[in-house]
Design a protein around this motif. Structure first.
Motif, PDB file in Angstrom:
ATOM      1  N   LEU A 197     -22.440  36.962 -42.859  1.00 20.09           N
ATOM      2  CA  LEU A 197     -22.412  36.794 -41.421  1.00 20.09           C
ATOM      3  C   LEU A 197     -21.030  37.152 -40.893  1.00 20.09           C
ATOM      4  N   ARG A 198     -20.972  37.377 -39.590  1.00 19.21           N
ATOM      5  CA  ARG A 198     -19.736  37.755 -38.934  1.00 19.21           C
ATOM      6  C   ARG A 198     -18.901  36.501 -38.664  1.00 19.21           C
ATOM      7  N   GLN A 246     -25.528  35.713 -34.149  1.00 23.58           N
ATOM      8  CA  GLN A 246     -25.277  36.733 -35.162  1.00 23.58           C
ATOM      9  C   GLN A 246     -26.182  37.941 -34.947  1.00 23.58           C
ATOM     10  N   ASP A 271     -25.805  42.680 -39.031  1.00 20.24           N
ATOM     11  CA  ASP A 271     -24.770  42.035 -39.839  1.00 20.24           C
ATOM     12  C   ASP A 271     -25.388  41.148 -40.910  1.00 20.24           C
ATOM     13  N   LEU A 272     -26.382  40.362 -40.546  1.00 20.96           N
ATOM     14  CA  LEU A 272     -27.016  39.469 -41.510  1.00 20.96           C
ATOM     15  C   LEU A 272     -27.633  40.239 -42.677  1.00 20.96           C
TER      16      LEU A 272
END
Length: 265
Positions: A180-181, A189, A193-194
């Protein structure tokens, strides 16, 4: 969360049902056949039998086993090809498509499709998809494969992938495919990204709040970094699929010799 019953987890399976079967045997030997498990995505691609992997996972879920799953980036690419005919993902900086041998989509299709009349540009048949791929067309052949996938990939497999969440929260553990970011609330999120993140996540050494348990970035073995655990031990690249177990507040990996502590440096 003070776990009263061990929770088992595995990272990226990537089309290797034999490695999955061995991992399940190790889990059963340690915690019983009904042990709760989390599967961290990337069930498909690269390996020889993605269909066999999904058959086992769907069958286990349908049998009522205490199994939970999150979506992986390769699973989403497979789904998008079957449902949309898409072969590109904007997060692949190299520009390679899902049908490039490095991504392994051709091997996945080979485990599903029966297309005796298919002819690869190299002159081979369908079996050349696993080794040579079909990254740059021709468009007509890609469309032929997508049409065959829509007809021949079982709806149960499509429905299964479509049902997968992007993450699972267990109080002090967050199960997610890639990561995650940092600094972004979980509800905000970005899906990409995930499923894809490395830069900005892997080098982050502060707490994420919960311990993040993920796959996606392959290592020689599952590794505890303190604020996260990476369970992708490289099953796609010749290594075994190594289960981990969370018991109380302690982590272990499993092998034929039993439990080995999985601790931060």
């Amino acid at each position: 969360m003070n776990v009263t019953r061990p929770i088992y987890a595995v990272g990226d399976i990537h089309g290797h049902p034999d490695k999955l079967d061995r991992a399940l045997d190790l889990v059963a030997a340690d915690g019983g056949a009904d042990a709760p498990m989390v599967f961290l995505g990337d069930f498909t691609d690269r390996g020889p039998d993605s269909r066999g992997v999904l058959d086992r996972l769907v069958a286990g879920r349908d049998a009522g086993r205490d199994w939970r799953f999150v979506l992986g980036n390769h699973d989403r690419m497979f789904l998008r090809f079957v449902t949309r005919g898409e072969v590109r993902d904007s997060r692949i900086e190299s520009g390679k498509g899902w049908l490039h041998p490095a991504l392994g989509g051709g091997a996945t299709l080979l485990s599903y499709l029966d297309l005796p009349g298919f002819r690869h540009p190299s002159g081979g048949g369908l079996d050349t998809l696993a080794t040579e791929g079909l990254d740059d067309g021709p468009d007509a052949l890609v469309a032929e494969l997508a049409e065959a996938a829509r007809a021949q990939v079982p709806s149960a497999h499509v429905d299964f992938i479509e049902s997968l969440p992007l993450y699972i929260e267990d109080d002090d553990v967050l199960w997610v495919h890639a990561g995650l970011r940092p600094g972004v609330p979980l509800a905000e999120q970005d899906e990409d990204d995930l499923l894809w993140i490395r830069d900005g996540f892997l080098e982050h050494d502060a707490s994420f709040g919960p311990l993040v348990v993920h796959g996606h970035t392959w290592l020689d073995a599952p590794t505890h970094f303190g604020n996260r655990i990476d369970l992708d031990g490289g099953a796609a690249f010749g290594n075994p699929l190594v289960p981990a177990v969370y018991d109380g507040r302690d982590w272990f990996t499993l092998s034929d010799a039993g439990r080995t502590p999985l601790t931060a440096p």
